[in-house]
Each structure stands twice: as structure tokens, then as C-alpha cells.
Scaffold this active site. Sequence first.
Site, mmCIF file in Angstrom:
data_model
loop_
_atom_site.group_PDB
_atom_site.id
_atom_site.type_symbol
_atom_site.label_atom_id
_atom_site.label_comp_id
_atom_site.label_asym_id
_atom_site.label_seq_id
_atom_site.Cartn_x
_atom_site.Cartn_y
_atom_site.Cartn_z
ATOM 1 N N LYS A 199 0.914 -1.195 0.068
ATOM 2 C CA LYS A 199 0.046 0.011 0.066
ATOM 3 C C LYS A 199 0.861 1.129 0.093
ATOM 4 O O LYS A 199 0.665 2.311 -0.775
ATOM 5 C CB LYS A 199 -0.865 -0.150 1.234
ATOM 6 C CG LYS A 199 -1.881 1.143 1.246
ATOM 7 C CD LYS A 199 -3.064 0.796 2.358
ATOM 8 C CE LYS A 199 -2.384 0.688 3.736
ATOM 9 N NZ LYS A 199 -3.343 0.623 4.880
ATOM 10 N N ARG A 247 -11.633 1.891 9.183
ATOM 11 C CA ARG A 247 -10.918 0.369 9.339
ATOM 12 C C ARG A 247 -12.248 -0.351 9.327
ATOM 13 O O ARG A 247 -12.367 -1.631 9.035
ATOM 14 C CB ARG A 247 -10.166 0.241 10.488
ATOM 15 C CG ARG A 247 -8.718 0.809 10.298
ATOM 16 C CD ARG A 247 -7.706 0.419 11.345
ATOM 17 N NE ARG A 247 -6.445 1.156 11.267
ATOM 18 C CZ ARG A 247 -5.574 0.623 10.819
ATOM 19 N NH1 ARG A 247 -5.348 -0.628 10.265
ATOM 20 N NH2 ARG A 247 -4.290 1.056 10.785
ATOM 21 N N ARG A 287 11.894 -10.966 5.563
ATOM 22 C CA ARG A 287 12.252 -9.760 5.910
ATOM 23 C C ARG A 287 12.824 -9.758 7.170
ATOM 24 O O ARG A 287 12.710 -10.555 8.121
ATOM 25 C CB ARG A 287 11.350 -8.861 5.942
ATOM 26 C CG ARG A 287 11.717 -7.369 6.564
ATOM 27 C CD ARG A 287 10.178 -6.283 6.432
ATOM 28 N NE ARG A 287 9.250 -6.821 7.122
ATOM 29 C CZ ARG A 287 7.960 -6.291 7.414
ATOM 30 N NH1 ARG A 287 7.821 -5.227 6.312
ATOM 31 N NH2 ARG A 287 7.350 -6.468 8.204
ATOM 32 N N ARG A 331 11.756 -9.995 13.344
ATOM 33 C CA ARG A 331 10.754 -9.438 14.315
ATOM 34 C C ARG A 331 10.085 -10.809 14.449
ATOM 35 O O ARG A 331 9.626 -11.527 13.611
ATOM 36 C CB ARG A 331 10.147 -8.434 13.804
ATOM 37 C CG ARG A 331 10.928 -7.211 13.495
ATOM 38 C CD ARG A 331 9.918 -6.070 13.345
ATOM 39 N NE ARG A 331 10.609 -4.756 12.904
ATOM 40 C CZ ARG A 331 10.569 -4.291 11.814
ATOM 41 N NH1 ARG A 331 9.970 -4.715 10.832
ATOM 42 N NH2 ARG A 331 11.274 -2.999 11.793
ATOM 43 N N ARG A 367 -2.528 -12.154 11.642
ATOM 44 C CA ARG A 367 -3.011 -10.707 11.524
ATOM 45 C C ARG A 367 -3.751 -10.571 10.192
ATOM 46 O O ARG A 367 -4.527 -9.677 10.106
ATOM 47 C CB ARG A 367 -1.597 -9.844 11.199
ATOM 48 C CG ARG A 367 -0.766 -9.482 12.663
ATOM 49 C CD ARG A 367 0.068 -8.476 12.741
ATOM 50 N NE ARG A 367 1.119 -8.442 11.614
ATOM 51 C CZ ARG A 367 2.072 -8.991 11.473
ATOM 52 N NH1 ARG A 367 2.778 -9.436 12.730
ATOM 53 N NH2 ARG A 367 2.996 -8.855 10.286
#
Length: 268
Positions: free
Chosen positions: A66, A143, A177, A210, A221
Site C-alpha cells: 500500500k 477500518r 524480511r 522480528r 494478522r
Amino acid sequence: MFSFVPRASCSLHPEKASKMIVLAKTGLRRLSTAPKQRSFMSSMTVSAPEEDCHFALILGKPGGGKGTISGKILKDFPQFHHISTGDLLRMHVREQTRLGKEAKSYMDEGLLVPDELMIGLVMEEATPNLEEGRSLLLDGFPRTVGQAEHLEEVVHVDMVINLDIPTETIVNRIADRWIHPASGRIYSYSYKPPKVEGLDDETGEPLVQRPDDQPEKVRARLAQYDEVTSPLVEYYAKNGVLENFHGTKSDVIYPQVKACLEKYLGEP
């Protein structure tokens, strides 16, 4: 496809304006009934928005590109001003503005910032840009359908770009990542690998992943996002302002977004 609306795209609803209701906690006001003088905030008087401005919203899963797509839109369509509600909220809290202090009082108690306060933050940022005839690209709010309905009471969202990226594409992208904790530098073995595997390019220190970037947590999520956002997508589809873009790569998706915006805005 995007649909044209008969009234000014950025106009506030006059039927709501006549009440001049001061929203709880924020001082945010509906417009007054004067044709040229309008007030979003209790301390702010502004001119009516230009007829050719637009209030757009970009939706997309976390990690779905995004930010990349928004950046490309701003480069190719400079009439848009980008409003990231997350960045905006953090800025107000950091600078201890009136709205920032109000928001922090909720955050310190572990509560969600009320919709009316979020709209107040958005409109305070939006107002000077609307006065100048600029269009707005809103990112991060609303949201939920309830938030969308509250926002629609204040300003009409007439363009919604929904980036529909497959969950597994995002899982693989985020799981790939790795970061250097001290500097925040981010690496990806698929498109931006470190020079030496597992080590930061500049310091040689170890890279870490992470905990929230682990695949099972990313899937959780994204499932939560889908659950919350699916009704919002349906809401804007029913309003006739939603355009879906499907794909796995931003460089492939963006030309479709650009073509759609050019058609909607009447640009060659």
C-alpha cells in the site's frame, strides 16, 4: 469501476451541516449553512472545497504494498495530498497538540481512539488542502463500517482503491524480511539481500527477524484484517466507489491503478 457523483466530490453534506453539532471530545463541527464559509473545527473557518477535488481512500493488507502504491500515485498525480492516519496520530501525540493530548489520554488507558477524534485529526489536516483545491488520499482510516459511516457524515469518499493481494504472497514477503535492530535497516533475501548472509552491510552485526514477522503470526494478522475489513469493502462497493486491484507485484498492479485514476480524473 469508480462512479461519478453529482455533487462536488469533497463537499460536506449540507443536511448534516445545519445542526452545527460539536462532536464529543474533539471540537469537530459540521459545516455551517453559509454557502462560502464552512467550519470543520471549532477554531477553524475555511472556504468551501473546490468542485474538482476528490476524497480518495486506499485499502490493503499490511505488507501488501500500500505504501509503495501510494508513493507512485503521489508522484504521478501531484494534485493528491497523502494522509496516513497512523503517522498523523503519532505526530499530534509527539507535538502535544490539543488533539494529540486528547488521543494520548485514551491510548495511555489502553483504549481505542474514538472515531470522532480520528475524524477531527483527519479533517484538521485535510481542510487547508481542500481549500487549495487539492484532492486527498486517505490511508489507515476508516477500518470498519461504523467508522466509514461516521466519516461519510462529514465528507464524501468518492474513490476507493482496494489492493487485493493474496495472503501467502504477503506471508512470504514479510517472512523474508530481516532487520538490523540498531539502525532499523531492512533486508529481504528475495530482492534486497545483505552482502554477507545474516549480517548488516555497514556494521557486520547480526540480522534478526522480528517475532511478528514469523509466518504463523503474519497469517493471524491478515486473517484479522480480512475479518474486520471485508464488510468495509462491501460497504464501499454498495456505494459504487470501489475498485479492486488483484496481483502479487506492485509494479504490475500500479499501471492498472494509474490507468483507472487517469480515466476517472479525465486525464490523458
